[in-house]
Write an enzyme that holds these catalytic residues in place. Structure first.
Site, PDB file in Angstrom:
ATOM      1  N   LYS A 185       0.854  -1.187   0.000  1.00  0.00           N
ATOM      2  CA  LYS A 185       0.000   0.000   0.000  1.00  0.00           C
ATOM      3  C   LYS A 185       0.887   1.233   0.000  1.00  0.00           C
ATOM      4  O   LYS A 185       1.492   1.601   0.998  1.00  0.00           O
ATOM      5  CB  LYS A 185      -0.920   0.051   1.225  1.00  0.00           C
ATOM      6  CG  LYS A 185      -2.016   1.103   0.979  1.00  0.00           C
ATOM      7  CD  LYS A 185      -2.586   1.734   2.221  1.00  0.00           C
ATOM      8  CE  LYS A 185      -1.787   2.860   2.790  1.00  0.00           C
ATOM      9  NZ  LYS A 185      -1.737   4.085   1.984  1.00  0.00           N
TER      10      LYS A 185
ATOM     11  N   GLU B 117      10.251   1.814  10.189  1.00  0.00           N
ATOM     12  CA  GLU B 117      11.272   2.858   9.990  1.00  0.00           C
ATOM     13  C   GLU B 117      10.548   4.189  10.112  1.00  0.00           C
ATOM     14  O   GLU B 117       9.760   4.544   9.237  1.00  0.00           O
ATOM     15  CB  GLU B 117      11.947   2.675   8.630  1.00  0.00           C
ATOM     16  CG  GLU B 117      13.309   3.329   8.574  1.00  0.00           C
ATOM     17  CD  GLU B 117      13.248   4.705   7.963  1.00  0.00           C
ATOM     18  OE1 GLU B 117      12.978   5.657   8.737  1.00  0.00           O
ATOM     19  OE2 GLU B 117      13.457   4.828   6.756  1.00  0.00           O
TER      20      GLU B 117
ATOM     21  N   CYS C 230      13.950  11.106   5.980  1.00  0.00           N
ATOM     22  CA  CYS C 230      13.886  10.733   7.400  1.00  0.00           C
ATOM     23  C   CYS C 230      15.236  10.943   8.078  1.00  0.00           C
ATOM     24  O   CYS C 230      15.295  11.211   9.270  1.00  0.00           O
ATOM     25  CB  CYS C 230      13.406   9.307   7.559  1.00  0.00           C
ATOM     26  SG  CYS C 230      14.234   8.148   6.475  1.00  0.00           S
TER      27      CYS C 230
ATOM     28  N   GLU D 139       9.673  16.492  14.198  1.00  0.00           N
ATOM     29  CA  GLU D 139      10.160  16.376  12.828  1.00  0.00           C
ATOM     30  C   GLU D 139       9.352  17.322  11.924  1.00  0.00           C
ATOM     31  O   GLU D 139       8.132  17.228  11.864  1.00  0.00           O
ATOM     32  CB  GLU D 139       9.967  14.929  12.345  1.00  0.00           C
ATOM     33  CG  GLU D 139      10.583  14.671  10.994  1.00  0.00           C
ATOM     34  CD  GLU D 139      10.407  13.219  10.549  1.00  0.00           C
ATOM     35  OE1 GLU D 139       9.304  12.666  10.696  1.00  0.00           O
ATOM     36  OE2 GLU D 139      11.397  12.643  10.055  1.00  0.00           O
TER      37      GLU D 139
HETATM   38  O1  TXE Z   1       2.600   9.809   7.531  1.00  0.00           O
HETATM   39  P1  TXE Z   1       1.813   8.520   7.919  1.00  0.00           P
HETATM   40  P2  TXE Z   1       2.135  11.088   6.698  1.00  0.00           P
HETATM   41  C1  TXE Z   1       6.737  11.829   8.782  1.00  0.00           C
HETATM   42  C2  TXE Z   1       6.932  13.291   8.423  1.00  0.00           C
HETATM   43  C3  TXE Z   1       5.589  13.687   7.933  1.00  0.00           C
HETATM   44  C4  TXE Z   1       4.704  12.896   8.849  1.00  0.00           C
HETATM   45  C5  TXE Z   1       3.312  12.665   8.379  1.00  0.00           C
HETATM   46  O2  TXE Z   1       7.245  14.017   9.569  1.00  0.00           O
HETATM   47  O3  TXE Z   1       5.342  15.060   8.031  1.00  0.00           O
HETATM   48  O4  TXE Z   1       5.365  11.659   8.976  1.00  0.00           O
HETATM   49  O5  TXE Z   1       3.296  12.079   7.083  1.00  0.00           O
HETATM   50  C6  TXE Z   1      -0.339   4.975   5.983  1.00  0.00           C
HETATM   51  N1  TXE Z   1      -2.511   2.113   9.618  1.00  0.00           N
HETATM   52  N2  TXE Z   1       7.179  10.938   7.733  1.00  0.00           N
HETATM   53  O6  TXE Z   1       0.843  11.625   7.204  1.00  0.00           O
HETATM   54  O7  TXE Z   1       0.438   8.839   8.360  1.00  0.00           O
HETATM   55  C7  TXE Z   1      -0.463   6.131   5.027  1.00  0.00           C
HETATM   56  O8  TXE Z   1      -1.595   5.967   4.192  1.00  0.00           O
HETATM   57  C8  TXE Z   1      -1.767   1.744   8.572  1.00  0.00           C
HETATM   58  C9  TXE Z   1       8.435  10.303   7.947  1.00  0.00           C
HETATM   59  O9  TXE Z   1       2.174  10.748   5.271  1.00  0.00           O
HETATM   60  O10 TXE Z   1       2.677   7.763   8.857  1.00  0.00           O
HETATM   61  C10 TXE Z   1       0.880   6.063   4.304  1.00  0.00           C
HETATM   62  O11 TXE Z   1       0.866   5.034   3.317  1.00  0.00           O
HETATM   63  N3  TXE Z   1      -1.274   2.626   7.680  1.00  0.00           N
HETATM   64  C11 TXE Z   1       8.712   9.258   6.980  1.00  0.00           C
HETATM   65  C12 TXE Z   1       1.837   5.667   5.423  1.00  0.00           C
HETATM   66  O12 TXE Z   1       1.024   5.044   6.408  1.00  0.00           O
HETATM   67  C13 TXE Z   1      -1.553   3.928   7.861  1.00  0.00           C
HETATM   68  C14 TXE Z   1       8.159   9.329   5.640  1.00  0.00           C
HETATM   69  C15 TXE Z   1       2.611   6.826   6.046  1.00  0.00           C
HETATM   70  O13 TXE Z   1       1.681   7.756   6.529  1.00  0.00           O
HETATM   71  C16 TXE Z   1      -2.345   4.377   8.938  1.00  0.00           C
HETATM   72  C17 TXE Z   1       6.891   9.994   5.577  1.00  0.00           C
HETATM   73  C18 TXE Z   1      -2.826   3.384   9.854  1.00  0.00           C
HETATM   74  N4  TXE Z   1      -3.561   3.713  10.937  1.00  0.00           N
HETATM   75  C19 TXE Z   1       6.446  10.773   6.603  1.00  0.00           C
HETATM   76  N5  TXE Z   1      -2.432   5.730   8.872  1.00  0.00           N
HETATM   77  C20 TXE Z   1      10.002   8.526   7.073  1.00  0.00           C
HETATM   78  N6  TXE Z   1      10.218   7.772   8.152  1.00  0.00           N
HETATM   79  O14 TXE Z   1      10.787   8.570   6.149  1.00  0.00           O
HETATM   80  C21 TXE Z   1      -1.723   6.120   7.784  1.00  0.00           C
HETATM   81  N7  TXE Z   1      -1.203   5.030   7.169  1.00  0.00           N
END
Ligand code: TXE
Length: 500
Positions: free
Chosen positions: A199, A273, A307, A404
């Site tokens: 996904k 991660e 990240c 972050e």
């Molecule tokens: O992250 P989410 P978002 C950090 C960065 C960013 C913040 C929010 O600070 O501003 O996260 O980003 C899926 N169960 N990083 O909102 O929500 C979602 O659909 C299962 C750091 O995009 O964590 C997407 O595919 N899945 C980072 C994925 O999770 C769920 C990279 C990431 O979304 C879910 C990106 C749930 N309950 C953002 N809710 C890094 N570590 O590199 C959402 N998703």
């Protein structure tokens, strides 16, 4: 546009792809979603809708998980000789390489990032990574043991371990490096013999959609790799699906914690991660020019949406003034433009919501008493642009120092001793990465072991390699990507004890 340079014109294949009505990929075929809901996909450079994808519902997720489960149980993949699985994964890598320009353009159109990064990092780096992992398919080994079991008089024993694929893997990917991180999840799972439901982020689904046809062409049997597009609800339905045995996730710490909680109910295996608030420490001997270049690369690469980005810079007091001045100048001089303009150094961030989050951070920092030396606002143009920012006077307890931001913004803080630098660097809930900038070997060897982070770079930042483990300490996550042991997270160890 930056310097009036030539914009990259999208390939006909890219325009054609955007006109298609994309579905979910299940059992080796494209299907329309079970529900009617679709999600708009935006070009961050303009804010225009460029296509739509399915917002997969629980039934779609069930179909995908059932498909992956069937393919796992019927041996369509695990039943093949390891060398054959390796051959098909290598072909998958070849196909990514052969379609690289199309994938790179799609990534830039959907994510907003520079076409240079899409070409040379996201897509350009993918085949080498894929081949490295594909090569591990034929190197999965167990161990044999001498045992001292005396329970059966006269019996002798042969004891060994096997590494067996864990089952159906739910792979949930983020929007900063959509194709690349998606591959970091699906490749080791497939190499270990697992089947997968991917996904991608709802913000950036397009290259993952394109990847499915390449996987099929490479000979991955039906059901081995499935795709559901959708938002967090789709992700949650996938995480909670009873046929899933393992979750591999990259994203925010908050979502990572929610996933870990759900996973605990069924003792699911997880690789998480999560975010970073990564320090870079510049010692007094660091040459200013090299230090500033390093800070720009570490903090602003991919518009800070990394990240491992060095978002907290700690600088020896003796060089703090010239360093900060030179950094602010360098950042102010960065050209801003769409990702398809190869000369633009700062591109739009991935979504309107994310731009707002960054702007809110800047406003809060200002209210808390920090000074914004440059940037931190949005230029007056369409698209999700944020001017790159350098922030000073940010106390360690300000939100800007602790949370972050994930955008083109760094804080700069002076220190008076190496001990203070290490203390400041470690003063965070996260622990993904860090860097130290010095040519003093003794100080390097003193500082590196004291930094609580999964990767510590010296005189460089943001560099990863398939052979070098990558992952976080503390709230930055669980597990490591990369390295010869990266398949272990997708296997179970089975001990076999034979009496004879
Ligand atoms: O992250 P989410 P978002 C950090 C960065 C960013 C913040 C929010 O600070 O501003 O996260 O980003 C899926 N169960 N990083 O909102 O929500 C979602 O659909 C299962 C750091 O995009 O964590 C997407 O595919 N899945 C980072 C994925 O999770 C769920 C990279 C990431 O979304 C879910 C990106 C749930 N309950 C953002 N809710 C890094 N570590 O590199 C959402 N998703």
């Amino acid at each position: 546009m930056a310097n009036g340079s030539e914009m990259v014109a999208p390939l006909a294949a890219v325009s054609g792809f955007l006109r298609q009505q994309h579905g979910v990929f299940i059992d080796g075929e494209w299907r329309p979603g079970r529900g009617a809901e679709r999600l708009d996909v935006f070009d961050p450079a303009t804010g225009d809708v460029i296509t739509t994808v399915v917002n997969a519902n629980a039934q779609d997720v069930d179909d995908a998980a059932q498909s992956a489960h069937r393919a796992f149980e019927n041996g369509a993949w695990t039943g093949l000789p390891a060398a054959e699985r390796e051959r098909r994964l290598l072909k998958f890598a070849d196909l990514v390489e052969q379609n690289a320009e199309e994938l790179a353009q799609l990534e830039t159109l959907n994510q907003g990032k520079s076409i240079n990064i899409s070409r040379f990092v996201d897509v350009g780096g993918a085949p080498a990574y894929m081949r490295y992992i594909a090569g591990l398919t034929t190197k999965i080994t167990g161990e044999t043991f001498d045992v001292s079991i005396g329970a059966i008089p006269g019996a002798r024993f042969n004891a060994s371990t096997r590494r067996e694929p864990v089952g159906v893997v739910a792979a949930i990917a983020p929007w900063n490096f959509p194709l690349m991180i998606g591959l970091w999840k699906i490749m080791p799972a497939l190499a270990a013999g697992c089947t997968v439901v991917l996904k991608p982020s709802e913000v950036t689904p397009l290259t993952s959609v394109r990847l499915m046809d390449l996987a099929k062409e490479a000979g991955l049997p039906a059901g081995v790799l499935n795709l559901v597009t959708g938002d967090g609800r789709t992700g949650k339905a996938l995480v909670d699906h009873p046929l899933v045995s393992k979750i591999t996730f990259t994203g925010s710490t908050a979502t990572g914690k929610a996933i870990a909680r759900s996973a605990a109910d069924r003792m699911l295996r997880t690789s998480l991660e999560l975010g970073g608030k990564n320090p870079a420490i510049f010692l007094a001997d660091a040459p200013i020019e090299q230090a500033v270049q390093g800070a720009v690369m570490g903090g602003f690469f991919n518009n800070g949406q990394v990240c491992a980005a060095s978002s907290r810079l700690f600088v020896a007091r003796s060089i703090y003034e010239p360093f900060t001045k030179a950094l602010a100048q360098a950042v102010e001089g960065m050209s801003i433009g769409p990702g398809l303009d190869p000369a633009a150094q700062i591109n739009p961030v991935a979504s309107a919501g994310h731009r707002q989050k960054i702007l809110d951070h800047v406003q809060r920092a200002r209210q808390d008493g920090a000074r914004i030396l440059t940037g931190g606002d949005s230029p007056d143009r369409p698209g999700y642009y944020v001017r790159p920012a350098v922030v000073v006077d940010a106390a360690a307890d300000f939100a800007i120092s602790r949370q972050e931001v994930f955008g083109p913004l760094v804080t700069v803080t002076p220190f008076d001793s190496e001990d203070e630098a290490v203390r400041l660097a470690n003063d965070t809930d996260m622990g993904l990465a860090a860097s130290v900038w010095t040519n003093d070997l003794k100080k390097t060897m003193d500082i590196v072991p004291r930094i609580k982070a999964g990767t510590v770079w010296v005189n460089c930042h943001n560099l990863v390699d398939p052979n070098m483990p990558f992952g976080g300490f503390k709230e930055s996550g669980v597990g490591r990507d990369f390295g010869v042991r990266s398949l272990e997270a997708y296997t179970e160890v089975k001990s076999v004890c034979i009496a004879y």
